[in-house]
Design a protein around this motif. Structure first.
Motif, PDB file in Angstrom:
ATOM      1  N   ASP A 189      88.670  42.239 103.572  1.00 20.68           N
ATOM      2  CA  ASP A 189      89.628  43.163 102.963  1.00 20.68           C
ATOM      3  C   ASP A 189      90.597  43.707 104.006  1.00 20.68           C
ATOM      4  O   ASP A 189      91.797  43.858 103.754  1.00 20.68           O
ATOM      5  CB  ASP A 189      88.896  44.322 102.286  1.00 20.68           C
ATOM      6  CG  ASP A 189      88.130  43.884 101.044  1.00 20.68           C
ATOM      7  OD1 ASP A 189      88.396  42.772 100.547  1.00 20.68           O
ATOM      8  OD2 ASP A 189      87.262  44.651 100.577  1.00 20.68           O
ATOM      9  N   GLN A 190      90.063  44.013 105.177  1.00 26.47           N
ATOM     10  CA  GLN A 190      90.882  44.556 106.265  1.00 26.47           C
ATOM     11  C   GLN A 190      91.901  43.513 106.730  1.00 26.47           C
ATOM     12  O   GLN A 190      93.074  43.836 106.965  1.00 26.47           O
ATOM     13  CB  GLN A 190      89.976  44.967 107.426  1.00 26.47           C
ATOM     14  CG  GLN A 190      90.649  45.804 108.500  1.00 26.47           C
ATOM     15  CD  GLN A 190      89.665  46.261 109.546  1.00 26.47           C
ATOM     16  OE1 GLN A 190      88.992  45.446 110.187  1.00 26.47           O
ATOM     17  NE2 GLN A 190      89.550  47.566 109.744  1.00 26.47           N
TER      18      GLN A 190
ATOM     19  N   GLU B 225      94.710  43.081 104.214  1.00 25.19           N
ATOM     20  CA  GLU B 225      95.658  44.195 104.315  1.00 25.19           C
ATOM     21  C   GLU B 225      96.631  43.974 105.464  1.00 25.19           C
ATOM     22  O   GLU B 225      97.838  44.246 105.345  1.00 25.19           O
ATOM     23  CB  GLU B 225      94.894  45.512 104.522  1.00 25.19           C
ATOM     24  CG  GLU B 225      94.169  46.017 103.278  1.00 25.19           C
ATOM     25  CD  GLU B 225      93.385  47.281 103.556  1.00 25.19           C
ATOM     26  OE1 GLU B 225      93.489  47.818 104.689  1.00 25.19           O
ATOM     27  OE2 GLU B 225      92.662  47.746 102.651  1.00 25.19           O
TER      28      GLU B 225
END
Length: 203
Positions: free
Chosen positions: A134-135, A138
């Motif tokens: 997820d990081q 992003e």
């Protein structure tokens, strides 16, 4: 010592259910019990940082059917299946359904507790990978379209000159886009950048 893990025990045999509850509670896990898979699903308990220990053969929904139902709901909770029947085809069916472990009765205390600890360890590993992915996604969203094209070229193993030719820009401009992309992605090396993009593609 108590842990953050929550174990759901599902078994229509009241004696077996209470016995497992006592064992798991003494091992430091929070535990809740249900007399059937149907009751468990109707209750809809939280499944984050949880593990399910269920009998295979129960009135109503079976353990294998429970696994399928959880999958349909998008629940990634690990399931440990126990049975008193030496049923190899059923064990294979359960493993194909995605159970974390399959334990045949009678089992010793360590076997079930080791299976629970292993299921939580594997789940923790998946949670860490998911958070990292997820990081990275992003960070990739911060890339400009041209920076993304340069990154795709780098991940494909192309040299700066090849990327420059493909994008009809100068090699020096590729270096600038590459440096900007590395900074936005917080990648310290090209190999780390490649690893990040590979992880992002798993999403």
């Amino acid at each position: 010592m108590a842990t953050d893990g929550l174990v759901y025990v599902i078994d229509d045999d009241e004696g077996a259910r209470h016995s497992l509850e006592f064992l798991i509670d003494c091992a430091g896990f929070k535990v809740r019990t249900y007399p059937s898979a149907d009751v468990f699903l109707q209750a809809g308990p939280p499944l984050d940082h949880a593990c399910v220990v269920t009998d295979v053969r129960m009135p109503g929904m079976s353990g294998v059917e429970l696994v399928a139902a959880l999958k349909r709901r998008g629940a990634a909770v690990p399931v440990i299946m126990i049975t008193g029947h030496a049923d190899v085809p059923l064990a294979i069916q359960a493993m194909k359904a995605g159970v974390a472990d399959f334990i045949e009765k009678p089992f010793n205390d360590d076997a079930i507790l080791d299976a629970i600890r292993s299921a939580f360890a594997q789940q923790e590993g998946r949670d860490e990978v998911s958070a990292e992915r997820d990081q990275i996604v992003e960070r990739m969203a911060l890339l400009s379209p041209r920076e993304r094209e340069v990154v795709e070229g780098l991940v494909a193993g192309h040299a700066n000159k090849v990327i420059a030719f493909d994008l009809d820009i100068s090699a020096r401009t590729v270096e600038v886009y590459r440096a900007n992309a590395m900074m936005k992605m917080q990648a310290r090396s090209l190999s780390e950048l490649v690893r990040m993009v590979t992880i992002a593609r798993l999403s």
